[in-house]
Design an enzyme around this catalytic site. Structure first.
Site, PDB file in Angstrom:
ATOM      1  N   GLU A 109       0.836  -1.205   0.000  1.00 18.66           N
ATOM      2  CA  GLU A 109       0.000   0.000   0.000  1.00 18.66           C
ATOM      3  C   GLU A 109       0.869   1.253   0.000  1.00 18.66           C
ATOM      4  OE1 GLU A 109      -3.592  -0.301   2.495  1.00 18.66           O
ATOM      5  OE2 GLU A 109      -3.131   1.715   3.187  1.00 18.66           O
ATOM      6  N   ASP A 111       0.243   5.290   0.687  1.00 20.97           N
ATOM      7  CA  ASP A 111      -0.816   6.123   1.278  1.00 20.97           C
ATOM      8  C   ASP A 111      -0.527   7.600   1.375  1.00 20.97           C
ATOM      9  OD1 ASP A 111      -2.620   4.220   2.244  1.00 20.97           O
ATOM     10  OD2 ASP A 111      -1.424   3.865   4.044  1.00 20.97           O
ATOM     11  N   GLU A 113      -2.595  10.526   3.492  1.00 19.90           N
ATOM     12  CA  GLU A 113      -3.749  10.789   4.353  1.00 19.90           C
ATOM     13  C   GLU A 113      -3.688  12.237   4.815  1.00 19.90           C
ATOM     14  OE1 GLU A 113      -5.096   6.734   6.538  1.00 19.90           O
ATOM     15  OE2 GLU A 113      -3.255   7.630   7.306  1.00 19.90           O
TER      16      GLU A 113
END
Ligand code: NAG
Length: 297
Positions: A109, A111, A113
């Site tokens: 993953e 990411d 955020e």
């Protein structure tokens, strides 16, 4: 006659070769594709609104639920970007995410955020990389602009050599392939692109002290310029059909250039709040991929 035909044929081959070399080595300018061509909702479908034939989309969060979408395609390597305008005003407790994930048992993953804040207080951009199900590689930075005022571009470049996180073309983080040091690197699990908006007031803002103010709902994140230039690989396939031949595979994208390193250093020096590499209480030993990169921290 025969000789001429051969010459013509060779000429044509040469032109085709030149053409395909150029195709391979130059990054395509982000091409905006209508939202519904590339994406479907993952949850909260009625909290996703499209405008101008899908050139713009909005995600809504209220007390009941938020929303998320995902790419129809699954990809191994490439360049992914989107322009996002974060939830404006009092966005405490909200998180807007933009990420690639393989959603497998030992998942990979990448990411982004965005952690909301009270009006006028700075958002935090947290990034993370999971390889083979292992994460705990957070970085946290403040941005050098207010991400709620305008659209800004957030992008990932992913090839066999590195994963680069970019904000308006500025590299804010690089995760090098450190397979030689025993660190797993995402290379054989195709990923989809995701984005979502949800309530995370148990941790997002000032470590959970600042709660979501539901009287300000609905919270809205806006999106445009949906761009993907990547190798599409259906989930069971762990190889990209054009491996090594696309622009992001070429020499100049295997490392940051001098200008990009200077930008990254600038971000590290002035905007970094947290870097797992230097979190000595947590990692008794510096993770190998950090040691490699030590001079650049
Ligand atoms: C929110 O603002 C406070 C005060 O300026 C700051 O300490 C914090 O890092 C900001 N961001 C988040 C997501 O908590």
């Amino acid at each position: 006659m025969e000789a001429m035909k051969t010459a013509q044929f060779l000429g044509l081959c040469f032109i085709l070769l030149l053409h395909s070399a150029a195709m391979a080595s130059s990054p395509r300018k982000p091409v905006s594709v209508p939202f519904h061509n590339n994406y479907v909702s993952s949850w909260g479908a009625d909290h996703i609104k499209q405008y101008h034939g899908g050139r713009k989309a909005e995600l809504l969060l209220n007390k009941q639920y938020g929303a998320g979408f995902e790419s129809k395609g699954t990809y191994l390597f490439g360049h992914f970007s989107m322009q996002i305008k974060m939830v404006p005003g009092d966005s405490s407790g909200t998180v807007t995410a933009f990420y690639l994930s393989s959603q497998t048992a030992e998942h990979d993953e990448i990411d982004f955020e965005f952690l909301g804040n009270k009006s006028g207080e700075p958002y935090i951009l947290q990034t993370n990389v999971f390889t083979g199900g292992k994460g705990e590689r957070e970085h946290r930075i403040y941005l050098w602009f207010d991400p709620t005022k305008d659209y800004h571009s957030y992008a990932v470049l992913w090839n066999m050599y590195q994963i680069v996180f970019l904000v308006d073309e500025v590299p804010i983080r690089v995760f090098k392939n450190s397979k030689d040091l025993g660190v797993r690197y995402p290379f054989n699990q195709p990923m989809k692109l995701y984005s979502s908006l949800w309530n995370a007031d148990d941790w997002a803002t000032r470590g959970g002290l600042e709660k979501t103010d539901w009287s300000k709902a609905p919270f809205i994140a806006s999106y445009k310029q949906f761009h993907v230039d990547a190798c599409e690989a259906s989930a069971p396939h762990s190889v990209c059909a054009t491996q090594g031949r696309r622009w992001w595979d070429q020499e100049e994208f295997r490392d940051l250039d001098g200008r990009q390193w200077r930008y990254l250093k600038w971000v590290r020096k002035h905007y970094t709040i947290y870097n797992y590499c230097t979190d000595t209480p947590r990692n008794k030993q510096m993770p190998p991929e950090c040691v490699r990169d030590r001079d650049n921290i």
